[in-house]
Design a protein around this motif. Structure first.
Motif, short mmCIF file in Angstrom:
data_model
loop_
_atom_site.label_atom_id
_atom_site.label_comp_id
_atom_site.label_asym_id
_atom_site.label_seq_id
_atom_site.Cartn_x
_atom_site.Cartn_y
_atom_site.Cartn_z
N LEU A 267 5.79 11.51 -8.33
CA LEU A 267 4.53 10.66 -8.39
C LEU A 267 3.39 11.61 -7.30
N THR A 268 1.96 11.49 -7.51
CA THR A 268 1.16 12.71 -6.63
C THR A 268 0.96 11.79 -5.56
N SER A 269 0.89 10.80 -5.14
CA SER A 269 0.06 10.11 -3.49
C SER A 269 1.99 8.78 -3.78
N GLU A 270 2.50 8.88 -3.25
CA GLU A 270 3.16 7.18 -2.48
C GLU A 270 3.05 7.02 -1.20
N PRO A 271 2.96 5.45 -1.52
CA PRO A 271 2.91 5.20 0.13
C PRO A 271 3.66 4.77 1.25
N PRO A 272 3.66 5.04 2.44
CA PRO A 272 4.44 5.86 3.10
C PRO A 272 5.74 4.46 3.49
N PRO A 273 6.78 5.07 3.82
CA PRO A 273 8.37 4.58 3.46
C PRO A 273 7.66 2.91 4.56
N LYS A 274 8.98 2.00 4.13
CA LYS A 274 8.79 1.02 5.51
C LYS A 274 9.92 0.04 5.36
N LEU A 275 10.56 -0.12 6.78
CA LEU A 275 11.86 -1.06 6.96
C LEU A 275 10.99 -2.12 7.78
N TYR A 276 12.26 -3.25 7.32
CA TYR A 276 11.83 -4.36 7.53
C TYR A 276 13.76 -5.19 8.15
N VAL A 277 13.85 -5.86 8.99
CA VAL A 277 15.06 -5.97 9.62
C VAL A 277 14.55 -7.29 9.92
N ASN B 161 9.52 1.79 -0.51
CA ASN B 161 8.61 2.69 -1.31
C ASN B 161 9.96 4.08 -0.44
N LEU B 162 11.49 3.43 -0.58
CA LEU B 162 11.93 4.08 0.05
C LEU B 162 13.49 3.58 -0.73
N ARG B 163 14.08 4.24 -1.28
CA ARG B 163 15.95 3.60 -1.63
C ARG B 163 16.53 4.32 -1.14
N VAL C 180 12.78 13.96 -4.09
CA VAL C 180 13.37 13.12 -4.98
C VAL C 180 12.14 12.79 -4.92
N SER C 181 11.34 11.98 -5.93
CA SER C 181 11.06 11.13 -6.09
C SER C 181 11.17 9.72 -7.45
N PRO C 182 11.20 8.36 -6.49
CA PRO C 182 10.99 7.96 -5.31
C PRO C 182 11.82 8.79 -4.58
N ARG C 183 10.95 8.01 -3.45
CA ARG C 183 11.68 8.87 -1.83
C ARG C 183 13.43 8.21 -1.52
N ILE C 184 14.28 8.89 -1.39
CA ILE C 184 15.71 8.16 -0.80
C ILE C 184 16.01 8.60 0.31
N GLY C 185 16.33 7.90 0.76
CA GLY C 185 17.44 8.40 2.49
C GLY C 185 18.19 7.24 2.33
N HIS C 186 18.59 6.79 4.06
CA HIS C 186 19.17 6.50 4.29
C HIS C 186 19.91 5.42 6.14
#
Length: 156
Positions: A41-51, A72-74, A86-92
């Motif tokens: 994707l040319t522009s992805e919104p920033p990842p956010k964390l909800y707890v 916005n992150l898997r 990798v798009s969409p973003r990945i992380g941990h």
């Protein structure tokens, strides 16, 4: 009796036109699913964390159950610099208990279930990290594990 060849032609033309109209009326896979994940994707919104705060019922047993989610992150167990593309973003996530000098990484995407907390106040820091462990977002939750009735008092 044999039908005229023009009749067959007209019938076949009507069937083809009907199928084309029906296909045009149905939404495409892209209309329903969005852009395929294999195309950056040319522009992805920033990842956010909800707890969420810990579930109250298990706290009475010294068990902490924390649900979290991301936008916005898997969360997946993939690491290293190549995974940044990798798009969409990945992380941990990284998890730190009571401001300990160490943490652990979790890539399950499942709720955190932590056992053995003594009664009293506690803090859990959950950090959203990219595949190279760079912190993107963080949330801390504070909670109190209540004294258990009939349990010996611990002095530590």
């Amino acid at each position: 009796m044999m039908a005229h060849p023009l009749t067959y032609f007209l019938l076949l033309s009507c069937l083809i036109a009907g199928a084309a109209l029906q296909a045009a009326a149905q939404p495409s896979a892209r209309d329903i699913l969005g852009a395929p994940a294999v195309v950056p994707l040319t522009s992805e919104p920033p990842p956010k964390l909800y707890v969420d705060p810990p579930l109250p019922e298990p706290l009475a047993l010294g068990r902490v159950v924390v649900q979290y989610r991301t936008d916005n992150l898997r969360i997946v167990p993939v690491y290293g610099p190549a995974a940044l593309d990798v798009s969409p973003r990945i992380g941990h996530i990284h998890v730190t208990i009571d401001d300990a000098p160490w943490h652990w990484a979790d890539a399950s995407g499942e709720p955190l279930i932590l056992n053995g907390f003594p009664p009293g106040p506690h803090r859990i820091l959950i950090e959203l990290a990219d595949p190279t462990h760079h912190i993107i977002d963080r949330k801390a939750i504070s909670f109190v594990v209540p004294e258990q009735k009939g349990a010996p008092v611990s002095h530590h």
